[in-house]
Design a protein around this motif. Structure first.
Motif, PDB file in Angstrom:
ATOM      1  N   VAL A  13       0.872  -1.179   0.000  1.00 20.52           N
ATOM      2  CA  VAL A  13       0.000   0.000   0.000  1.00 20.52           C
ATOM      3  C   VAL A  13       0.907   1.226   0.000  1.00 20.52           C
ATOM      4  O   VAL A  13       1.753   1.374   0.874  1.00 20.52           O
ATOM      5  CB  VAL A  13      -0.930   0.010   1.240  1.00 20.52           C
ATOM      6  N   GLU A  14       0.717   2.089  -0.994  1.00 18.51           N
ATOM      7  CA  GLU A  14       1.553   3.286  -1.130  1.00 18.51           C
ATOM      8  C   GLU A  14       0.674   4.512  -1.315  1.00 18.51           C
ATOM      9  O   GLU A  14      -0.015   4.641  -2.327  1.00 18.51           O
ATOM     10  CB  GLU A  14       2.481   3.146  -2.336  1.00 18.51           C
ATOM     11  N   GLY A  15       0.639   5.387  -0.332  1.00 24.43           N
ATOM     12  CA  GLY A  15      -0.070   6.655  -0.446  1.00 24.43           C
ATOM     13  C   GLY A  15      -1.574   6.531  -0.620  1.00 24.43           C
ATOM     14  O   GLY A  15      -2.195   7.357  -1.293  1.00 24.43           O
ATOM     15  N   LEU A  16      -2.174   5.550   0.010  1.00 29.06           N
ATOM     16  CA  LEU A  16      -3.610   5.291  -0.132  1.00 29.06           C
ATOM     17  C   LEU A  16      -4.443   6.434   0.434  1.00 29.06           C
ATOM     18  O   LEU A  16      -4.240   6.861   1.567  1.00 29.06           O
ATOM     19  CB  LEU A  16      -3.968   3.978   0.575  1.00 29.06           C
ATOM     20  N   THR A  17      -5.382   6.909  -0.377  1.00 28.51           N
ATOM     21  CA  THR A  17      -6.323   7.941   0.075  1.00 28.51           C
ATOM     22  C   THR A  17      -7.744   7.510  -0.264  1.00 28.51           C
ATOM     23  O   THR A  17      -7.989   6.837  -1.269  1.00 28.51           O
ATOM     24  CB  THR A  17      -6.048   9.311  -0.573  1.00 28.51           C
ATOM     25  N   LYS A  18      -8.669   7.924   0.597  1.00 31.65           N
ATOM     26  CA  LYS A  18     -10.098   7.661   0.366  1.00 31.65           C
ATOM     27  C   LYS A  18     -10.898   8.732   1.082  1.00 31.65           C
ATOM     28  O   LYS A  18     -10.649   9.039   2.239  1.00 31.65           O
ATOM     29  CB  LYS A  18     -10.487   6.271   0.888  1.00 31.65           C
ATOM     30  N   ARG A  19     -11.854   9.298   0.349  1.00 28.94           N
ATOM     31  CA  ARG A  19     -12.740  10.324   0.902  1.00 28.94           C
ATOM     32  C   ARG A  19     -14.178   9.853   0.798  1.00 28.94           C
ATOM     33  O   ARG A  19     -14.556   9.153  -0.136  1.00 28.94           O
ATOM     34  CB  ARG A  19     -12.600  11.631   0.133  1.00 28.94           C
ATOM     35  N   PHE A  20     -14.967  10.262   1.765  1.00 24.68           N
ATOM     36  CA  PHE A  20     -16.415  10.081   1.729  1.00 24.68           C
ATOM     37  C   PHE A  20     -17.001  11.477   1.866  1.00 24.68           C
ATOM     38  O   PHE A  20     -17.073  12.027   2.962  1.00 24.68           O
ATOM     39  CB  PHE A  20     -16.901   9.181   2.864  1.00 24.68           C
ATOM     40  N   GLY A  21     -17.362  12.078   0.729  1.00 21.59           N
ATOM     41  CA  GLY A  21     -17.804  13.471   0.748  1.00 21.59           C
ATOM     42  C   GLY A  21     -16.653  14.358   1.171  1.00 21.59           C
ATOM     43  O   GLY A  21     -15.564  14.308   0.601  1.00 21.59           O
ATOM     44  N   LYS A  22     -16.871  15.152   2.204  1.00 20.32           N
ATOM     45  CA  LYS A  22     -15.822  16.043   2.713  1.00 20.32           C
ATOM     46  C   LYS A  22     -14.935  15.368   3.748  1.00 20.32           C
ATOM     47  O   LYS A  22     -13.939  15.930   4.188  1.00 20.32           O
ATOM     48  CB  LYS A  22     -16.451  17.299   3.326  1.00 20.32           C
ATOM     49  N   PRO A  62     -10.128   2.944  -4.149  1.00 22.02           N
ATOM     50  CA  PRO A  62      -9.389   4.048  -3.526  1.00 22.02           C
ATOM     51  C   PRO A  62      -9.490   5.300  -4.392  1.00 22.02           C
ATOM     52  O   PRO A  62      -9.700   5.217  -5.606  1.00 22.02           O
ATOM     53  CB  PRO A  62      -7.957   3.521  -3.475  1.00 22.02           C
ATOM     54  N   ASP A  63      -9.353   6.454  -3.758  1.00 22.62           N
ATOM     55  CA  ASP A  63      -9.329   7.710  -4.503  1.00 22.62           C
ATOM     56  C   ASP A  63      -7.931   8.028  -5.010  1.00 22.62           C
ATOM     57  O   ASP A  63      -7.766   8.769  -5.976  1.00 22.62           O
ATOM     58  CB  ASP A  63      -9.830   8.861  -3.629  1.00 22.62           C
ATOM     59  N   GLY A  64      -6.932   7.487  -4.336  1.00 22.90           N
ATOM     60  CA  GLY A  64      -5.558   7.742  -4.743  1.00 22.90           C
ATOM     61  C   GLY A  64      -4.623   6.715  -4.146  1.00 22.90           C
ATOM     62  O   GLY A  64      -4.991   5.947  -3.258  1.00 22.90           O
ATOM     63  N   GLY A  65      -3.404   6.711  -4.662  1.00 24.85           N
ATOM     64  CA  GLY A  65      -2.398   5.779  -4.187  1.00 24.85           C
ATOM     65  C   GLY A  65      -2.367   4.514  -5.022  1.00 24.85           C
ATOM     66  O   GLY A  65      -3.074   4.391  -6.024  1.00 24.85           O
ATOM     67  N   ARG A  66      -1.509   3.600  -4.607  1.00 30.34           N
ATOM     68  CA  ARG A  66      -1.351   2.324  -5.305  1.00 30.34           C
ATOM     69  C   ARG A  66      -1.451   1.204  -4.279  1.00 30.34           C
ATOM     70  O   ARG A  66      -0.778   1.226  -3.261  1.00 30.34           O
ATOM     71  CB  ARG A  66       0.003   2.285  -6.012  1.00 30.34           C
ATOM     72  N   VAL A  67      -2.298   0.213  -4.587  1.00 27.26           N
ATOM     73  CA  VAL A  67      -2.514  -0.910  -3.682  1.00 27.26           C
ATOM     74  C   VAL A  67      -2.443  -2.199  -4.479  1.00 27.26           C
ATOM     75  O   VAL A  67      -3.149  -2.351  -5.483  1.00 27.26           O
ATOM     76  CB  VAL A  67      -3.894  -0.814  -2.983  1.00 27.26           C
ATOM     77  N   THR A  68      -1.569  -3.108  -4.041  1.00 22.88           N
ATOM     78  CA  THR A  68      -1.511  -4.427  -4.674  1.00 22.88           C
ATOM     79  C   THR A  68      -1.666  -5.501  -3.602  1.00 22.88           C
ATOM     80  O   THR A  68      -1.193  -5.363  -2.484  1.00 22.88           O
ATOM     81  CB  THR A  68      -0.193  -4.662  -5.437  1.00 22.88           C
ATOM     82  N   VAL A  69      -2.349  -6.557  -3.984  1.00 22.97           N
ATOM     83  CA  VAL A  69      -2.545  -7.722  -3.121  1.00 22.97           C
ATOM     84  C   VAL A  69      -2.165  -8.946  -3.944  1.00 22.97           C
ATOM     85  O   VAL A  69      -2.714  -9.160  -5.026  1.00 22.97           O
ATOM     86  CB  VAL A  69      -4.009  -7.828  -2.640  1.00 22.97           C
TER      87      VAL A  69
END
Length: 136
Positions: A13-22, A62-69
């Motif tokens: 997980v690198e720089g993971l971002t997630k938003r729900f509205g504000k 995710p809204d941003g970042g890179r995720v691998t599994v």
């Protein structure tokens, strides 16, 4: 070869971002999990534990970042990630009185009956490692 595709890394997980509205639920989360590791995810309510796990399981984008599994990108190869993992949240566990045996009220076509059967008259599964008899 990038770190995320190395065979000794199960999750990257690198720089993971997630938003729900504000509301910013995840801001720049980064970590790796080595293959064969057992990991616990701990933190206070609202820390982003469930959101992170839902992204890893491909249940949220995710809204941003890179995720691998398992070497698969959760956005570009979600079906491959789903084939590679199992996911059961805290609320997904069976009830102690659930009996998956054929003919029981709780039988499910997706579960196989336990090899040891049920406690007579209780409707609960007798674990294979149980040495005690049920209370009469």
């Amino acid at each position: 070869m990038s770190d995320a595709t190395r065979q000794d890394i199960a999750i990257s997980v690198e720089g993971l971002t997630k938003r729900f509205g504000k509301t910013e639920a995840l801001r720049g989360v980064s970590f790796t999990v080595d293959t064969g590791s057992v990991v616990g995810v701990l933190g206070p309510d609202g820390a982003g534990k469930t959101t992170t796990l839902r992204v890893l399981a491909t249940l949220l984008k995710p809204d941003g970042g890179r995720v691998t599994v398992g070497g698969y990108d959760v956005c570009r190869a979600a079906p491959a990630v789903r084939r590679a993992i199992g996911f059961a949240g805290q609320r997904d566990r069976p009830s102690p009185t659930t009996c998956p045996c054929p003919g029981s009220a709780n039988a499910s076509p997706r579960t196989s009956p336990p090899r040891t059967g049920c406690w007579p008259g209780t409707g609960s599964v007798r674990p294979a490692h149980s040495w005690a008899e049920p209370d009469k």
